[in-house]
Scaffold this motif. Structure first.
Motif, mmCIF file in Angstrom:
data_model
loop_
_atom_site.group_PDB
_atom_site.id
_atom_site.type_symbol
_atom_site.label_atom_id
_atom_site.label_comp_id
_atom_site.label_asym_id
_atom_site.label_seq_id
_atom_site.Cartn_x
_atom_site.Cartn_y
_atom_site.Cartn_z
ATOM 1 N N GLU A 27 27.674 35.301 23.226
ATOM 2 C CA GLU A 27 26.349 34.711 23.027
ATOM 3 C C GLU A 27 26.445 33.319 22.393
ATOM 4 O O GLU A 27 25.764 32.384 22.782
ATOM 5 N N SER A 71 37.443 33.619 31.691
ATOM 6 C CA SER A 71 36.049 33.485 31.266
ATOM 7 C C SER A 71 35.900 34.097 29.886
ATOM 8 O O SER A 71 36.344 35.208 29.625
ATOM 9 N N GLU A 104 33.153 35.037 27.456
ATOM 10 C CA GLU A 104 31.714 35.226 27.326
ATOM 11 C C GLU A 104 31.344 35.719 25.938
ATOM 12 O O GLU A 104 31.859 36.745 25.470
ATOM 13 N N SER A 145 27.750 32.341 27.882
ATOM 14 C CA SER A 145 27.296 33.698 27.570
ATOM 15 C C SER A 145 27.346 34.577 28.813
ATOM 16 O O SER A 145 27.601 35.762 28.751
ATOM 17 N N SER A 146 27.141 33.947 29.960
ATOM 18 C CA SER A 146 27.182 34.711 31.206
ATOM 19 C C SER A 146 27.607 33.728 32.277
ATOM 20 O O SER A 146 26.809 32.930 32.750
#
Ligand code: FAD
Lengths: 249, 313
Positions: B65, B61, B63, B41-42
């Motif tokens: 949730e 990456s 990302e 998510s991060s």
């Protein structure tokens, strides 16, 4: 739920010291004891317990392999499965093909849950359950060490490298089991007699119309490079000295 | 030309060492370009760590949730969406990769190669079967994508020093909601991680109780070692399952492995074959563990282990 499918794979017994054939074409299986893959036995035990506590009505064991796999299916019936299906094929089958076979059996049987071992101790692949869940578009909960059901969902505790992970999954689903889920029951003689009367259907693999998967070719088997036996030390002082010699302290 | 995508394993904060080992394996393919995908998510910190690994061309990456924590059924369709640009997709053969990669392979309609221990060509690999009692050479079909897990114990972690570009990738994939994370219970983790530790002290059934495992902990703490165990010790409830070493536990390759009160069943040995030095302490001189040990000591662990702990000052 109505029906649980359990996969039973015939494999070289876990107590056998496996030897690679001298021509490198595989491992020696002539005259070698064969058994149900230990993880599959745990899968079946769990399915039986789910049925016995009233959460399911029927347990069907399925094996894909040669006619000799009937032995393992009979053992499964003796443990308490209601019916058995042998999908018969003389040639060895890869994980994706096996998953595709299970996928068609799910439809034929209208199964609500599939429980498989987390890996087979021959190829050590650990793939079939995950592949089946993907083809089915349903949840997978692998490496299970604890499960509970609540109507249309299940809570599954999984043994992962970091510890114990719990997932909640909607049913139908595929669960693969780890060693600590349960201790499989022993089969008693009267059960073996009873099992002879239980239905065991054989379906030729070709009749299922399953597509073959792109083949991964096994080109050679070799024994592993063994480790050499090292030295014996007399006491703790000798051990510390030996570790120091190797620069390990 | 081979293009390999390595799926990063991490806990949201740091990269698992299995990723750097998978990268090492991927770079063994002649002329391969190796990218790493980080789902979370991060993940800025984790992506940065991946970008530092030598041999990595690019970090993607992804990302969202839903990607935290990682769930196989949710990551798999996203990996499939990225896979079109690659000839190979690798994951580690940790529980994370073993759970995930077959799901990816099935969605792509190919078989998966489990536990690559050696790369022999872009589509040729070696892998262990029968608890490591045989090594099989396999050829994946040349005209389809290779999905595989890497036997991390066979590889050294890729060195750091690189500064590969990090790109945010957005993938178009429908994500299922049928699988939900509830919790992760981890053991006390002030000791080194079993996979990453240079030294491991491992106890077996002979310890005979959870309390007696204190002997193992004391020795391990002296050595800065991680804790391992046999299946018998875990089944008996002396130690948590994540400490189990072997065919169905963790496969590890520390510099030093000390097996205490462990008989050396084949299923256990398969987890330590790649250890640098194996030390065995067992009261039975016939115990099979001595056949694979570099240094063996016949003795009662209840006297030997405290003595050794003291001797280490
Ligand atoms: C499908 C399958 C998968 C398996 N996977 C694994 C796996 O991943 N990992 C694993 O470890 N096992 C695994 N096993 C189990 C394995 O076969 C063995 O049963 C297990 O490893 C035995 O554990 P142990 O060595 O601690 O116990 P034991 O075999 O009981 O050995 C205990 C040892 O302690 C010694 N001892 C006793 N008292 C003392 C003392 N006071 N001082 C010193 N020494 C003493 C004894 O001489 C003996 O050698 C698996 C089995 C199966 C069937």
């Amino acid at each position: 739920m109505e029906k649980i499918l359990v996969g039973l794979k015939r494999v070289v017994d876990y107590n056998v010291r496996v030897q690679v054939k001298s021509d490198g074409s595989g491992v020696e299986t002539d005259g070698v004891k064969m058994s149900i893959n230990p993880f599959d036995e745990i899968a079946l035990e769990e399915a039986l317990r789910i049925r016995e506590r009233g959460d399911a009505n029927e347990v069907v064991v399925v094996s894909i392999g040669s006619s000799e796999s009937q032995q393992q299916l009979r053992t499964g019936l003796a443990m308490g499965a209601d019916r058995a299906i042998l999908v018969e094929t003389a040639s060895s089958t890869d994980a994706l093909t096996v998953a595709r076979v299970f996928r068609t059996i799910i439809d034929r049987e209208n199964a609500d849950l599939v429980i498989l071992g987390k890996q087979a101790i021959d190829d050590d692949n650990s793939q079939t359950g995950q592949m089946l869940a993907a083809l089915w578009g349903r949840p997978q909960a692998t490496f299970a060490s604890e499960l509970t059901f609540d109507g249309t969902t299940a809570k599954v505790t999984r043994e992962v490298d970091a510890g114990l992970e719990t997932l909640e999954i909607d049913l139908p689903a595929v669960i693969t089991v780890d060693l600590r889920l349960n201790e499989p029951r022993y089969v008693k003689l009267p059960d073996i007699m009873k099992a002879k009367k239980k239905p065991l259907d054989t379906i030729p693999l070709a009749d299922l119309g399953v597509d073959g998967a792109p083949e991964v070719k096994e080109t050679a088997y070799k024994p592993p490079e063994g480790r050499q036996r090292g030295i014996m030390v007399e006491d703790v002082a000798g051990l510390v000295a030996a570790l120091n010699d190797k620069g390990l302290l | 030309m081979s293009k390999v995508l390595v799926i990063a394993e991490h806990n949201g904060e740091s990269l698992n060492p299995s990723t750097a080992k998978s990268v090492s394996c991927a770079t063994q393919i002649d002329g391969a370009t190796v990218d790493v995908a980080v789902f979370g998510s991060s993940v800025a910190g984790v992506a940065q760590e991946a970008a530092e690994l030598n041999g990595v061309a690019r970090v993607l990456s992804v990302e969202r949730e839903e990607n935290d924590p990682a769930i196989a059924a949710i990551l798999a369709p996203q990996i499939v969406a990225l896979a079109g640009d690659y000839s190979h997709v690798f994951g580690p053969s940790t529980t994370f990769g073993k759970d995930l990669m077959p799901r990816v392979a099935a969605l792509l309609g190919v078989n998966q190669i489990s536990d690559i221990m050696s790369v022999e060509g872009s589509h040729s690999f070696k892998r262990p079967v029968y608890a490591g009692n045989a090594i099989v050479s396999v050829d994946a079909p040349a005209d389809s994508i290779v999905i595989a897990t890497v036997r991390t114990a066979s590889y050294q972690a890729a060195d750091r020093g690189n500064n590969a570009p990090i790109e945010a990738a957005s993938v178009d994939a429908e994500l299922p909601t049928h699988t939900r994370f509830v919790e992760l219970r981890t053991g006390s983790s002030d000791r080194p991680d079993l996979q990453a530790a240079a030294r491991v002290v491992s106890g077996g059934r002979a310890l005979a109780s959870e309390e007696n495992f204190e002997l193992i902990y004391k020795l391990a703490d002296k050595l800065g070692a991680a804790i391992g165990s046999s299946r018998a010790a875990v089944d008996a409830g002396y130690v948590p399952p994540e400490t189990q070493v072997g065919q169905t536990g963790q496969i590890i390759a520390p510099d030093l492995y000390i097996a205490i009160g462990i008989s050396g069943a084949i299923q256990h040995i398969t987890g330590i074959k790649d250890a640098g030095t194996i030390v065995a302490i067992n009261k039975d001189e016939e115990a099979p563990i001595f056949e694979v040990s570099d240094i063996g000591l016949v003795g009662d662990l209840f006297t030997v282990v405290p003595e050794l702990t003291d001797a280490l000052g």
